[in-house]
Design a protein around this motif. Structure first.
Motif, PDB file in Angstrom:
ATOM      1  N   GLY A 146       0.780  -1.233   0.000  1.00  0.00           N
ATOM      2  CA  GLY A 146       0.000   0.000   0.000  1.00  0.00           C
ATOM      3  C   GLY A 146       0.806   1.273   0.000  1.00  0.00           C
ATOM      4  N   HIS A 147       2.129   1.184   0.067  1.00  0.00           N
ATOM      5  CA  HIS A 147       2.959   2.388   0.147  1.00  0.00           C
ATOM      6  C   HIS A 147       3.522   2.798  -1.211  1.00  0.00           C
ATOM      7  CE1 HIS A 147       5.697  -0.965   0.211  1.00  0.00           C
ATOM      8  NE2 HIS A 147       6.743  -0.186   0.049  1.00  0.00           N
ATOM      9  N   ILE A 148       3.189   2.063  -2.262  1.00  0.00           N
ATOM     10  CA  ILE A 148       3.702   2.403  -3.594  1.00  0.00           C
ATOM     11  C   ILE A 148       2.546   2.565  -4.575  1.00  0.00           C
ATOM     12  CG2 ILE A 148       5.908   1.228  -3.219  1.00  0.00           C
ATOM     13  CD1 ILE A 148       4.829  -1.135  -4.800  1.00  0.00           C
ATOM     14  N   GLU A 149       2.825   3.202  -5.692  1.00  0.00           N
ATOM     15  CA  GLU A 149       1.798   3.379  -6.709  1.00  0.00           C
ATOM     16  C   GLU A 149       1.392   2.028  -7.282  1.00  0.00           C
ATOM     17  OE1 GLU A 149       2.638   6.180  -9.740  1.00  0.00           O
ATOM     18  OE2 GLU A 149       3.306   7.763  -8.363  1.00  0.00           O
ATOM     19  N   ASP A 150       0.109   1.897  -7.554  1.00  0.00           N
ATOM     20  CA  ASP A 150      -0.414   0.633  -8.064  1.00  0.00           C
ATOM     21  C   ASP A 150      -1.471   0.954  -9.110  1.00  0.00           C
ATOM     22  OD1 ASP A 150      -2.179  -1.860  -8.161  1.00  0.00           O
ATOM     23  OD2 ASP A 150      -0.654  -2.528  -6.736  1.00  0.00           O
ATOM     24  N   THR A 151      -1.481   0.207 -10.183  1.00  0.00           N
ATOM     25  CA  THR A 151      -2.441   0.470 -11.258  1.00  0.00           C
ATOM     26  C   THR A 151      -3.877   0.205 -10.837  1.00  0.00           C
ATOM     27  OG1 THR A 151      -2.113  -1.779 -12.108  1.00  0.00           O
ATOM     28  CG2 THR A 151      -0.758  -0.031 -13.060  1.00  0.00           C
ATOM     29  N   ARG A 152      -4.044  -0.547  -9.733  1.00  0.00           N
ATOM     30  CA  ARG A 152      -5.401  -0.897  -9.302  1.00  0.00           C
ATOM     31  C   ARG A 152      -6.085   0.206  -8.512  1.00  0.00           C
ATOM     32  NH1 ARG A 152      -3.413  -6.460  -6.737  1.00  0.00           N
ATOM     33  NH2 ARG A 152      -1.617  -5.087  -6.430  1.00  0.00           N
ATOM     34  N   TRP A 153      -5.304   1.058  -7.881  1.00  0.00           N
ATOM     35  CA  TRP A 153      -5.911   2.132  -7.088  1.00  0.00           C
ATOM     36  C   TRP A 153      -5.138   3.427  -7.253  1.00  0.00           C
ATOM     37  CZ3 TRP A 153      -3.485  -1.924  -4.176  1.00  0.00           C
ATOM     38  CH2 TRP A 153      -2.283  -1.564  -3.569  1.00  0.00           C
ATOM     39  N   GLN A 154      -5.761   4.492  -6.778  1.00  0.00           N
ATOM     40  CA  GLN A 154      -5.155   5.823  -6.865  1.00  0.00           C
ATOM     41  C   GLN A 154      -5.219   6.473  -5.490  1.00  0.00           C
ATOM     42  OE1 GLN A 154      -7.260   8.581  -9.358  1.00  0.00           O
ATOM     43  NE2 GLN A 154      -5.569  10.020  -9.456  1.00  0.00           N
ATOM     44  N   GLY A 155      -4.060   6.780  -4.923  1.00  0.00           N
ATOM     45  CA  GLY A 155      -4.042   7.516  -3.665  1.00  0.00           C
ATOM     46  C   GLY A 155      -4.451   8.953  -3.911  1.00  0.00           C
ATOM     47  N   ILE A 156      -5.529   9.380  -3.286  1.00  0.00           N
ATOM     48  CA  ILE A 156      -6.090  10.693  -3.643  1.00  0.00           C
ATOM     49  C   ILE A 156      -5.733  11.801  -2.651  1.00  0.00           C
ATOM     50  CG2 ILE A 156      -7.941   9.815  -5.079  1.00  0.00           C
ATOM     51  CD1 ILE A 156      -8.530  10.808  -1.478  1.00  0.00           C
ATOM     52  N   GLN A 157      -5.042  11.475  -1.557  1.00  0.00           N
ATOM     53  CA  GLN A 157      -4.710  12.503  -0.572  1.00  0.00           C
ATOM     54  C   GLN A 157      -3.294  13.017  -0.797  1.00  0.00           C
ATOM     55  OE1 GLN A 157      -5.957   9.414   1.886  1.00  0.00           O
ATOM     56  NE2 GLN A 157      -7.030  10.725   3.308  1.00  0.00           N
ATOM     57  N   THR A 158      -3.102  13.683  -1.892  1.00  0.00           N
ATOM     58  CA  THR A 158      -1.773  14.196  -2.210  1.00  0.00           C
ATOM     59  C   THR A 158      -1.730  15.720  -2.163  1.00  0.00           C
ATOM     60  OG1 THR A 158      -2.350  14.041  -4.570  1.00  0.00           O
ATOM     61  CG2 THR A 158      -1.128  12.199  -3.605  1.00  0.00           C
ATOM     62  N   ASP A 159      -2.642  16.367  -2.869  1.00  0.00           N
ATOM     63  CA  ASP A 159      -2.635  17.826  -2.905  1.00  0.00           C
ATOM     64  C   ASP A 159      -3.541  18.457  -1.845  1.00  0.00           C
ATOM     65  OD1 ASP A 159      -0.953  17.781  -5.124  1.00  0.00           O
ATOM     66  OD2 ASP A 159      -2.660  17.505  -6.470  1.00  0.00           O
ATOM     67  N   TYR A 160      -4.488  17.683  -1.354  1.00  0.00           N
ATOM     68  CA  TYR A 160      -5.488  18.244  -0.439  1.00  0.00           C
ATOM     69  C   TYR A 160      -5.727  17.236   0.675  1.00  0.00           C
ATOM     70  CZ  TYR A 160      -9.766  20.684   0.986  1.00  0.00           C
ATOM     71  OH  TYR A 160     -10.719  21.367   1.690  1.00  0.00           O
ATOM     72  N   THR A 161      -5.322  17.560   1.883  1.00  0.00           N
ATOM     73  CA  THR A 161      -5.296  16.579   2.954  1.00  0.00           C
ATOM     74  C   THR A 161      -6.513  16.686   3.867  1.00  0.00           C
ATOM     75  OG1 THR A 161      -4.126  18.050   4.477  1.00  0.00           O
ATOM     76  CG2 THR A 161      -2.785  16.720   2.963  1.00  0.00           C
ATOM     77  N   ASN A 162      -6.655  15.687   4.728  1.00  0.00           N
ATOM     78  CA  ASN A 162      -7.709  15.706   5.744  1.00  0.00           C
ATOM     79  C   ASN A 162      -7.588  16.960   6.604  1.00  0.00           C
ATOM     80  OD1 ASN A 162      -7.149  13.058   4.776  1.00  0.00           O
ATOM     81  ND2 ASN A 162      -8.270  12.168   6.493  1.00  0.00           N
ATOM     82  N   THR A 163      -6.360  17.324   6.940  1.00  0.00           N
ATOM     83  CA  THR A 163      -6.136  18.492   7.792  1.00  0.00           C
ATOM     84  C   THR A 163      -6.715  19.744   7.159  1.00  0.00           C
ATOM     85  OG1 THR A 163      -4.119  17.539   8.728  1.00  0.00           O
ATOM     86  CG2 THR A 163      -4.372  19.928   8.867  1.00  0.00           C
ATOM     87  N   GLU A 164      -6.476  19.935   5.873  1.00  0.00           N
ATOM     88  CA  GLU A 164      -7.005  21.116   5.183  1.00  0.00           C
ATOM     89  C   GLU A 164      -8.521  21.090   5.131  1.00  0.00           C
ATOM     90  OE1 GLU A 164      -4.848  20.629   1.615  1.00  0.00           O
ATOM     91  OE2 GLU A 164      -3.155  21.853   2.255  1.00  0.00           O
ATOM     92  N   PHE A 165      -9.100  19.912   4.986  1.00  0.00           N
ATOM     93  CA  PHE A 165     -10.562  19.808   4.986  1.00  0.00           C
ATOM     94  C   PHE A 165     -11.134  20.212   6.343  1.00  0.00           C
ATOM     95  CE2 PHE A 165     -14.316  17.336   6.162  1.00  0.00           C
ATOM     96  CZ  PHE A 165     -15.222  17.822   5.234  1.00  0.00           C
ATOM     97  N   TYR A 166     -10.555  19.715   7.404  1.00  0.00           N
ATOM     98  CA  TYR A 166     -11.102  20.002   8.739  1.00  0.00           C
ATOM     99  C   TYR A 166     -11.003  21.486   9.094  1.00  0.00           C
ATOM    100  CZ  TYR A 166     -11.240  14.950   9.518  1.00  0.00           C
ATOM    101  OH  TYR A 166     -11.513  13.614   9.432  1.00  0.00           O
ATOM    102  N   LYS A 167     -10.015  22.170   8.548  1.00  0.00           N
ATOM    103  CA  LYS A 167      -9.880  23.607   8.816  1.00  0.00           C
ATOM    104  C   LYS A 167     -11.098  24.392   8.320  1.00  0.00           C
ATOM    105  CE  LYS A 167      -4.821  23.844   8.734  1.00  0.00           C
ATOM    106  NZ  LYS A 167      -3.626  24.335   7.976  1.00  0.00           N
ATOM    107  N   GLN A 168     -11.808  23.859   7.339  1.00  0.00           N
ATOM    108  CA  GLN A 168     -12.952  24.563   6.772  1.00  0.00           C
ATOM    109  C   GLN A 168     -14.227  24.393   7.593  1.00  0.00           C
ATOM    110  OE1 GLN A 168     -13.219  24.338   2.333  1.00  0.00           O
ATOM    111  NE2 GLN A 168     -11.614  22.801   2.581  1.00  0.00           N
ATOM    112  N   LYS A 169     -14.190  23.438   8.549  1.00  0.00           N
ATOM    113  CA  LYS A 169     -15.329  23.223   9.456  1.00  0.00           C
ATOM    114  C   LYS A 169     -16.627  22.943   8.698  1.00  0.00           C
ATOM    115  CE  LYS A 169     -13.260  26.109  13.064  1.00  0.00           C
ATOM    116  NZ  LYS A 169     -12.655  24.973  13.757  1.00  0.00           N
TER     117      LYS A 169
END
Length: 245
Positions: A154-177
């Motif tokens: 799960g720590h490397i790129e894989d053709t089966r899935w796409q890690g989507i938390q790269t440019d916009y993180t959970n932390t940035e989302f929570y700041k918006q309340k």
């Protein structure tokens, strides 16, 4: 849409264990990463040993004590025999330095796999890296995974899935309340591939406050994953475990 929701840091502390258990019982989490070197790893496994969960090994090279003997892995440790911290490793990475020694890293990764086997009585369903991953640690984890026949990395790129938390993180989302459901409605960039979404549910205790920079957001991740509106919205999507790939 198909997505994999993964909860990391099982075994980190007693409070984190209870937060992850709460999130799992909420029904959205099918994948949990266990930190086999941490003091509460055995308690964590005992909490879910009878559950149908995809349990992975969350390789940890920057927090706590190693599973290998200290004299086997001197380059990974500070003078107290603990792992060099994420702060040290991230500073090195910012300077373009990868100071992980492959031979030492392989020994510790193998020791953490063996510790997982000792606790759980079986191999992990997948493997990934905690917090810091360099070219050296990526190779070491993959090489040991291959040696043990652990296919999902799960720590490397894989053709089966796409890690989507790269440019916009959970932390940035929570700041918006915003309401928690907006995390899925407006934040995710849906694609043809499966979206891999990583959370760190947990509660707070002294161990977390003393050793982790991730504190309140653990509680927010727990609340999000147990939110009734989120669960209702995700009924229209398919939640997968790594074992279902």
């Amino acid at each position: 849409m198909k997505m994999i929701i993964r909860a990391d840091d099982f075994g980190f502390s007693e409070a984190v264990n209870y937060g992850i258990l709460k999130a799992f019982q909420g029904g959205l989490v099918k994948n949990i990463g266990l930190m086999s070197n941490m003091p509460y790893a055995k308690q964590a496994f005992d909490m879910i040993r009878e559950e149908n969960v995809t349990l992975g090994l969350h390789i940890n090279l920057i927090l706590g004590s190693p599973c290998a003997r200290p004299e086997q892995i001197p380059s990974l440790l500070n003078m107290d025999g603990k792992f060099l911290s994420s702060r040290v490793r991230r500073r090195e990475m910012e300077e373009g330095i990868d100071n992980f020694v492959y031979e030492d890293t392989v020994v510790e990764v193998k020791a953490q796999v063996e510790q997982f086997l000792s606790i759980c009585g079986r191999l992990p369903d997948y493997i990934d890296a905690h917090a810091v991953c360099t070219g050296t640690t990526e190779k070491a984890i993959c090489d040991i995974a291959d040696a043990y026949g652990i296919d999902i990395k799960g720590h490397i790129e894989d053709t089966r899935w796409q890690g989507i938390q790269t440019d916009y993180t959970n932390t940035e989302f929570y700041k918006q309340k915003l309401p928690f459901v907006q995390f899925f409605k407006s934040y995710l960039n849906y694609s043809d591939r499966i979206s891999l979404i990583v959370f760190h549910p947990g509660y707070l205790d002294y161990d977390v406050i003393r050793t982790s920079s991730l504190t309140v957001n653990r509680c927010l991740d727990t609340a999000l994953l147990c939110d009734a509106e989120v669960k209702e919205y995700l009924k229209q999507h398919t939640l997968l475990s790594f074992k279902e790939l």
